[in-house]
Design an enzyme around this catalytic site. Sequence first.
Site, mmCIF file in Angstrom:
data_model
loop_
_atom_site.group_PDB
_atom_site.id
_atom_site.type_symbol
_atom_site.label_atom_id
_atom_site.label_comp_id
_atom_site.label_asym_id
_atom_site.label_seq_id
_atom_site.Cartn_x
_atom_site.Cartn_y
_atom_site.Cartn_z
ATOM 1 N N GLU A 1 0.824 -1.202 0.000
ATOM 2 C CA GLU A 1 0.000 0.000 0.000
ATOM 3 C C GLU A 1 0.860 1.256 0.000
ATOM 4 O O GLU A 1 0.632 2.195 -0.772
ATOM 5 C CB GLU A 1 -0.930 0.000 1.221
ATOM 6 C CG GLU A 1 -1.816 1.223 1.314
ATOM 7 C CD GLU A 1 -2.731 1.334 0.118
ATOM 8 O OE1 GLU A 1 -2.535 2.282 -0.671
ATOM 9 O OE2 GLU A 1 -3.613 0.488 -0.046
ATOM 10 N N ASP B 1 1.075 3.980 -3.148
ATOM 11 C CA ASP B 1 0.677 5.381 -2.998
ATOM 12 C C ASP B 1 1.792 6.323 -3.430
ATOM 13 O O ASP B 1 1.573 7.280 -4.187
ATOM 14 C CB ASP B 1 0.301 5.661 -1.542
ATOM 15 C CG ASP B 1 -0.963 4.946 -1.101
ATOM 16 O OD1 ASP B 1 -1.726 4.506 -1.971
ATOM 17 O OD2 ASP B 1 -1.178 4.832 0.113
ATOM 18 N N SER C 1 -7.217 2.058 -3.934
ATOM 19 C CA SER C 1 -6.006 2.605 -3.336
ATOM 20 C C SER C 1 -5.183 3.388 -4.334
ATOM 21 O O SER C 1 -4.541 4.375 -3.984
ATOM 22 C CB SER C 1 -5.122 1.479 -2.793
ATOM 23 O OG SER C 1 -5.491 1.101 -1.507
#
Length: 532
Positions: free
Chosen positions: A253, A257, A453
């Site tokens: 994650e 990002d 995400s």
Amino acid sequence: MSENSFVPLPGSERGPVANAQPAGDLDDATRIEVTLVTRRREALPAEMVTGPETISRDELGARHGTDPADLALIRDVLGRFGLTVTGTDAGARRVTVTGPISAFSQAFGATLHQVSAPRRMANGGVAQHRYRTGGLHVPAELDGVVLAVLGLDDRPQASPQIRRAPGIEAAAAGPAAPTSYTPLQVAQAYNFPAGTDGTGQTIAIIELGGGFGANDLDSYFSGLGIAAPSVTAVGVDGGSNAAGQDPQGADGEVLLDIEVAGAAAPGASQVVYFAPNSDRGFVDAVTTAVHASPTPTVVSISWGQAEDSWTGQARTALDQAFADAAALGVTVTAAAGDNGSGDRGTDGKAHADFPASSPHALACGGTSLRVNPATGAVSAETVWNDGSHGGATGGGVSDTFGLPGWQAPAGVPGQAGTGHAGRGVPDVAGNADPATGYQVRVDGQSMVVGGTSAVAPLWAALICRLAQARGQSFGLMQPLLYAGVSAGTTAAGFRDITQGTNGAYTAGPGWDACTGLGVPDGAALVARLGGH
């Protein structure tokens, strides 16, 4: 008034955790740290939140932060229980309180236990945490002064909205062969405005676990032929940048990002806020980011959970932090969820994901994008829903937040199954299907990932480039993006996505509860927003 008089704390009720198991006794003498959220000195005017007017952090604190008299009262009242105020942030209305578990139990009526429960992570496992059920109370003198008590129960609050690409066998069974893109190719497909790279802007990224290493970033960005952006880690509530732990866990994650935002807006600086995965950690990370200096252009959030898994006090505290962001000129992007219209619910009903369902967050849904990587020409784009593989864009109608005035003309339907009127999710969309996913590097491994995400940092990068072109930040973008929109019509600056479903909701012309207003046409958005 008796110093032993107590009143219930509205919104503090905690439900049980599924499959929680006792994990030993808690020592009442153990010292813990808790965050209190206080009332505002004065209400934040609606026009300050919806914009375009903004306020400085100093003005926000002086007018709408914690009243010094309230802070003195909190110190005095909690001091009688043996609790100590160890930190204050008047502008963010946060008070940090430290003391033994026994004292917190007396002051707030919490009976805490130690339990272990399954983690909300792709790689599973269990987590030990403090746990309570039922509601809290506060000393009567603090009734209406303290609005939230966060951190007594520190159960994992949110999940990362990331999906790995399906395996070869699963992909072969799907409707189309898998492919993947760099974030640069996705930005090209969405016509991100030429002559911009986010220079002069700051992206704050919220992470509730995991970490990143310089080697991954240097290797990834050099492979793309661009310089690595400036990336700084900030720890909140004891959180830290714990890199190299597990490419299948939270590191995925974090790197997704940073790499998506950094490739799509390489000139923007990034500040990554690491906090424990709890309601306290989430709220404290967001408020720390929003009230940072320099003020960020955008805060990107790729973690969330169904609305009903939050306490009312935590939802309100986070929503009000987003309202502060809007008043300060900060845009918040939030992933709309990766589990379709049910959002992992077990009741068979439709649920919206929070914090994306906050009307003060730009909710980002997901599509499946087919594009010629060489030319950027889009051949097809539909709602992301991989059916039997388990992933689909979140979206729906909020149980908690009413329909905002700026969204009402878009034709948001009643909630599936109930007809309830509420805030519609998402607002916007972008590529999220792991079968058309993003090429990233995590803990030394190249992989393809997707999920909403990816859409939150993608939109964060676009917003930085729009802000660079316009010469100012936007704050709450929805009143601008929904202006002039009517049901069934395509909004200026967007390409409408009209095919596909996320379960209870189906895409169609205009706004829908799968992809919102659609995917961006960056150059058209610059023109619409008055960029140069």
